[in-house]
Motif scaffolding. Structure first.
Motif, PDB file in Angstrom:
ATOM      1  N   GLN A 177      90.300 106.463 -48.651  1.00 48.16           N
ATOM      2  CA  GLN A 177      91.436 107.350 -48.433  1.00 48.16           C
ATOM      3  C   GLN A 177      91.936 107.270 -46.992  1.00 48.16           C
ATOM      4  O   GLN A 177      93.144 107.326 -46.737  1.00 48.16           O
ATOM      5  CB  GLN A 177      91.023 108.785 -48.778  1.00 48.16           C
ATOM      6  N   THR A 183      86.411 103.765 -56.201  1.00 52.29           N
ATOM      7  CA  THR A 183      87.821 103.379 -56.177  1.00 52.29           C
ATOM      8  C   THR A 183      88.668 104.545 -55.670  1.00 52.29           C
ATOM      9  O   THR A 183      88.191 105.672 -55.547  1.00 52.29           O
ATOM     10  CB  THR A 183      88.308 102.983 -57.585  1.00 52.29           C
ATOM     11  N   TYR A 184      89.928 104.225 -55.390  1.00 50.27           N
ATOM     12  CA  TYR A 184      90.891 105.262 -55.034  1.00 50.27           C
ATOM     13  C   TYR A 184      92.288 104.758 -55.354  1.00 50.27           C
ATOM     14  O   TYR A 184      92.624 103.606 -55.057  1.00 50.27           O
ATOM     15  CB  TYR A 184      90.807 105.619 -53.554  1.00 50.27           C
ATOM     16  N   GLU A 185      93.058 105.622 -55.984  1.00 53.65           N
ATOM     17  CA  GLU A 185      94.468 105.325 -56.244  1.00 53.65           C
ATOM     18  C   GLU A 185      95.337 106.395 -55.617  1.00 53.65           C
ATOM     19  O   GLU A 185      94.948 107.562 -55.539  1.00 53.65           O
ATOM     20  CB  GLU A 185      94.744 105.259 -57.743  1.00 53.65           C
ATOM     21  N   GLU A 210      89.248  99.598 -53.745  1.00 53.20           N
ATOM     22  CA  GLU A 210      87.916  99.552 -54.358  1.00 53.20           C
ATOM     23  C   GLU A 210      86.906  99.049 -53.336  1.00 53.20           C
ATOM     24  O   GLU A 210      87.198  98.141 -52.548  1.00 53.20           O
ATOM     25  CB  GLU A 210      87.920  98.633 -55.588  1.00 53.20           C
ATOM     26  N   VAL A 217      92.845 109.957 -63.269  1.00 48.56           N
ATOM     27  CA  VAL A 217      92.365 108.887 -62.405  1.00 48.56           C
ATOM     28  C   VAL A 217      91.047 108.345 -62.962  1.00 48.56           C
ATOM     29  O   VAL A 217      90.422 108.936 -63.839  1.00 48.56           O
ATOM     30  CB  VAL A 217      92.182 109.388 -60.959  1.00 48.56           C
ATOM     31  N   ASP A 231      86.944 107.438 -58.954  1.00 49.48           N
ATOM     32  CA  ASP A 231      87.880 107.771 -57.888  1.00 49.48           C
ATOM     33  C   ASP A 231      87.236 108.676 -56.847  1.00 49.48           C
ATOM     34  O   ASP A 231      86.412 109.547 -57.174  1.00 49.48           O
ATOM     35  CB  ASP A 231      89.117 108.459 -58.476  1.00 49.48           C
ATOM     36  N   SER A 232      87.610 108.487 -55.588  1.00 46.08           N
ATOM     37  CA  SER A 232      87.027 109.265 -54.483  1.00 46.08           C
ATOM     38  C   SER A 232      87.283 110.755 -54.627  1.00 46.08           C
ATOM     39  O   SER A 232      86.507 111.571 -54.102  1.00 46.08           O
ATOM     40  CB  SER A 232      87.600 108.773 -53.144  1.00 46.08           C
ATOM     41  N   LYS A 268      95.154 102.694 -66.672  1.00 46.84           N
ATOM     42  CA  LYS A 268      95.436 104.114 -66.470  1.00 46.84           C
ATOM     43  C   LYS A 268      96.396 104.632 -67.528  1.00 46.84           C
ATOM     44  O   LYS A 268      96.216 105.745 -68.049  1.00 46.84           O
ATOM     45  CB  LYS A 268      96.014 104.339 -65.070  1.00 46.84           C
TER      46      LYS A 268
END
Length: 797
Positions: free
Chosen positions: A442, A496-498, A512, A700, A704-705, A785
């Motif tokens: 992030q 992961t993070y989106e 990732e 998510v 995810d973080s 997703k």
């Protein structure tokens, strides 16, 4: 066919007590485009891969080494594999056949796992050694050794007693009385038996004492070494504090004298505010007209001086008088030169590079108030209108603008820091008290807060101006680091993070954690007219007084409409006053942004000026030039990495070939930092975007973080629970890694290959124009997703 030897003992080395090489043999190593692959003798031993030109060199000359505990091992084809430690060293190696290649890869993977286990066991031993209670430990050891020493004294007394008796019996045996000869011989045998038994007891007691002393000796020597290093660090910090105190006293005296003079002269309030304490001079910018490319020169013109060498040299920057600077710039490499440089860095160390005489450049900028004002209104990114779009989405969704306030938890800082000096940043078991409630994934996403500069770059028709906007974008990634001193959470392997902000900000990110040893994150961000990706890894060391972070990965941006593509690496970040004083962050070093593909030949040289205690010029400065394919300077750039950036085109060139003079038009401001939210010092100095990154979101991925429990607990202010959860997650990750290592060893024993860890949303590919391997987005995340298909995601939380 290579002459390979696996675990074959060598009598000469075995006699010395050292371990034999785990593997050795002939392999082909890539050197450069001129020589290609060359035959080298490789030796794998103790977690280090070394190579030599021949076997005879093993005794005196090593041509290169790479440590495996943080290396990446990748198979290219049936005979070729690559070993890289994250950017500074890369070995491209070719075996004779597939069987030989697989044997080497398996041996390297096992050696890497063993090196990681050894490193962790040493760290655990250091932690245990550092946490023992000295008084109890000393009392126990002394009591044990005293008891064994008393046994030695008893054995000594018995040996003396029985020795005298044996000697007396031998003397009596020499008499001529034949009748008592048999009885005297019997007495001698009895006394000799007692003497032998006592000697054996003495030998056993000596062995016990020696074993006890040796077992404690290594432990105490480690403790003594640890205490010696701590003492040296403390002495350095005390010396630094003494120097700082002297300088602060001098600065305070000077400031008091200046304040008195200004009061007598009845200066304005603004003038009085310009004279600040030394503490403010250290952490805040100087006045705007002080030290910015010759603002103190006459109004009709300002100038700065640069030095441009024609051949490769080291980056150097030397400040001269106010309003000018001297900068030595590297020669731009072609794609083939760049590939040879990265793929055979260790081989190139055998050769020396030559430097040529530099070329001095003077740039004269004409002031144009109308042009500057107009360009500022048209090109100033971060204006209130853009800032408003960040705070309120154009859709119906209302995003938060802050996070809960940071609680005040007391912490004994020195009790934690003193055991972390000299260690790798990612290896330090820090409590969440030093963190901010964001992961590194992030935190790196914040690099795209000012991605509207890339939108402007995509619309540029002048390719050099486009590169100037790209350069300004790379600088904005440091905008929030001046007052953000919290440590992000280290991502878990597979985390992961989106961040999909396409509706309001015009971009979306997928990230990732693709490797744990070494820690490496892969990013992909796409806008409407550009795509940006990077592979982030770093090396760092905590030195007691400061923490230094050196990024190793590369970043790329591509503009599909024109085919222009650029790449760069980040500069060094240093966090100062870790133990004592006010934390402050500085960026320093040289950055080169190279054009590739359709932009090949374009280059931008940026220099981040390091903080100087005695400098009168504005701190946190950045200066640079943009050069076309003919090595001609077409644009210049100036500003500060935490405030604003200006660019100006070069209109004409005069002077000689050795000392050209470039005349520029008025500067235009292309970036100004947005104002921080009010009272953001209460919530980790977050910007509005940073406060929104960890906001819960439906749909998510389970990795995810946002779903990381220790990070969420910290954001909610439940730090004790967060610390316990953090330890649980770290132990779970270590357990899974040990399971993979055990499976790899079992596969190696059975003679079958074991597939290494593979990321889910990224794949490894050759970097275009070179043999370097980078992680690129596989374009599958957003489809999964939409389908809400997360079946391939691991259980990491």
């Amino acid at each position: 066919m290579s002459d390979m030897v696996l675990n074959k003992p060598t009598p000469e080395r075995s006699s010395t007590g050292s371990k034999d090489p785990e593997m050795k043999g002939w392999l082909m190593k890539w050197t450069n485009y001129i020589k290609g692959y060359q035959r080298r003798w490789f030796v794998l031993s103790r977690g280090v891969l070394s190579y030599y030109r021949n076997q005879a060199e093993m005794n005196h000359t090593c041509r290169g080494t790479i440590s495996l505990h943080g290396a990446l091992i990748h198979t290219v084809d049936s005979c070729t594999f690559v070993i890289s430690n994250g950017g500074t060293q890369t070995f491209h190696i070719k075996a004779a056949n597939e069987v030989e290649r697989q044997s080497w890869v398996t041996a390297l993977e096992l050696a890497k796992a063993k090196a990681i286990r050894t490193m962790e066991s040493e760290e655990e031993e250091e932690v245990q050694t550092a946490h023992v209670v000295p008084s109890q430990e000393i009392h126990t050891v002394i009591a044990d050794l005293s008891g064994r020493l008393e046994s030695l004294r008893t054995c000594y007394d018995l040996i003396t007693k029985h020795g005298v008796a044996l000697q007396r019996a031998l003397t009596e045996l020499e008499s001529n009385d034949e009748e008592s000869l048999a009885s005297r011989t019997k007495i001698v045998n009895e006394r000799a038996t007692l003497f032998r038994i006592t000697c054996n007891a003495m030998i056993n007691a000596c062995n016990d004492y020696l074993r006890s002393a040796e077992s404690q000796g290594y432990k105490w020597s480690k403790m003594v070494e640890h205490e010696r290093e701590q003492r040296q660090r403390l002495e350095e910090m005390v010396e630094m504090l003494a120097k700082q105190q002297t300088r602060l006293e001098q600065a305070a005296h000077t400031a008091a004298h200046q304040n008195k003079s200004l009061a007598i002269a009845n200066e304005s309030t603004a003038s009085l505010n310009a004279v600040t304490s030394d503490d403010e001079n250290e952490f805040f910018d100087a006045e705007e007209n002080n030290g910015v490319f010759g603002e103190n020169l006459p109004k009709e013109a300002s100038e700065f001086v640069m030095t441009l060498p024609s051949n490769t040299g080291n980056h150097k920057g030397v400040d001269v008088e106010d309003g000018s600077f001297v900068m030595k710039l590297q020669k731009t490499r072609s794609n083939s030169e760049e590939q040879a440089h990265h793929s055979s860095s260790s081989e190139n160390e055998e050769q020396k590079q030559n430097e040529s005489e530099p070329q001095q450049v003077v740039v004269i900028s004409k002031k144009s108030n109308t042009s500057s004002e107009q360009s500022s209104s048209n090109h100033k990114y971060g204006n209130p209108k853009t800032q408003k779009s960040l705070q309120l989405s154009k859709t119906t969704r209302q995003r938060r603008t802050r996070v809960p306030d940071k609680p005040n938890y007391p912490l004994n800082l020195w009790s934690i820091m003193k055991n972390c000096i000299g260690k790798e940043l990612s290896k330090i078991p820090m409590p969440v008290n030093f963190n901010e409630p964001l992961s590194m994934l992030q935190r790196l996403t914040e690099d795209y807060e000012y991605a509207d500069l890339l939108d402007a770059a995509a619309r540029c028709t002048d390719e050099c101006e486009q590169l100037a906007y790209v350069a300004a974008f790379t600088i904005t990634s440091y905008a929030t680091t001046a007052n953000r001193t919290g440590k992000p959470f280290n991502p878990l392997l597979g985390e992961t993070y989106e961040c999909d902000r396409m509706d309001d900000l015009g971009w979306r990110v997928v990230a990732e954690q693709v490797s744990h040893h070494p820690p490496m994150a892969a990013f992909h961000c796409e806008g409407r007219e550009w795509a940006c990706w990077q592979e982030f890894t770093m090396t760092s060391k905590f030195r007691g007084k400061y923490l230094q972070v050196i990024p190793l990965g590369s970043a790329f941006v591509n503009f599909p409409a024109t085919g222009h593509k650029y790449t760069w690496r980040k500069v060094t970040t240093t966090v100062n006053n870790i133990i004592v004083g006010k934390l402050w962050v500085d960026q320093h070093g040289d950055m080169e942004i190279r054009g590739i593909n359709a932009a090949s030949g374009l280059v931008c040289h940026l220099k981040y000026i390091p903080y100087s205690y005695f400098s009168r010029e504005q701190q946190r400065r950045v200066k640079g030039v943009i050069m076309n394919r003919n090595k001609e300077v077409k644009w210049v750039l100036r500003g500060t990495w935490d405030s604003s950036i200006e660019i100006a085109p070069v209109l004409s060139t005069t002077g000689t070939v050795d000392s050209p003079v470039y005349q520029t038009n008025g500067y235009k401001t292309v970036w100004t930092r947005r104002e921080s939210p009010p009272d953001n010092e209460k919530f980790y100095n977050f910007t509005t975007l940073a406060a929104q990154l960890n906001e819960p979101e439906e749909g998510v991925a389970p990795t995810d973080s946002r779903l990381r429990p220790d990070q969420r607990l910290m954001e909610e202010g439940r730090w004790d629970e967060s610390n316990r959860e953090k330890l649980r997650l770290e132990e779970k990750q270590r357990r899974k890694r040990r399971e993979r290592e055990a499976e790899a060893e079992a596969a190696a024993n059975e003679g079958r290959p074991y597939p290494p860890y593979e990321p889910i949303w990224f794949r490894r590919e050759k970097e275009e124009g070179s043999d370097n391997l980078v992680h690129v987005f596989n374009e599958r995340y957003w489809q999964h997703k939409r389908d809400q298909d997360w079946s391939m995601c691991p259980d990491i939380f």
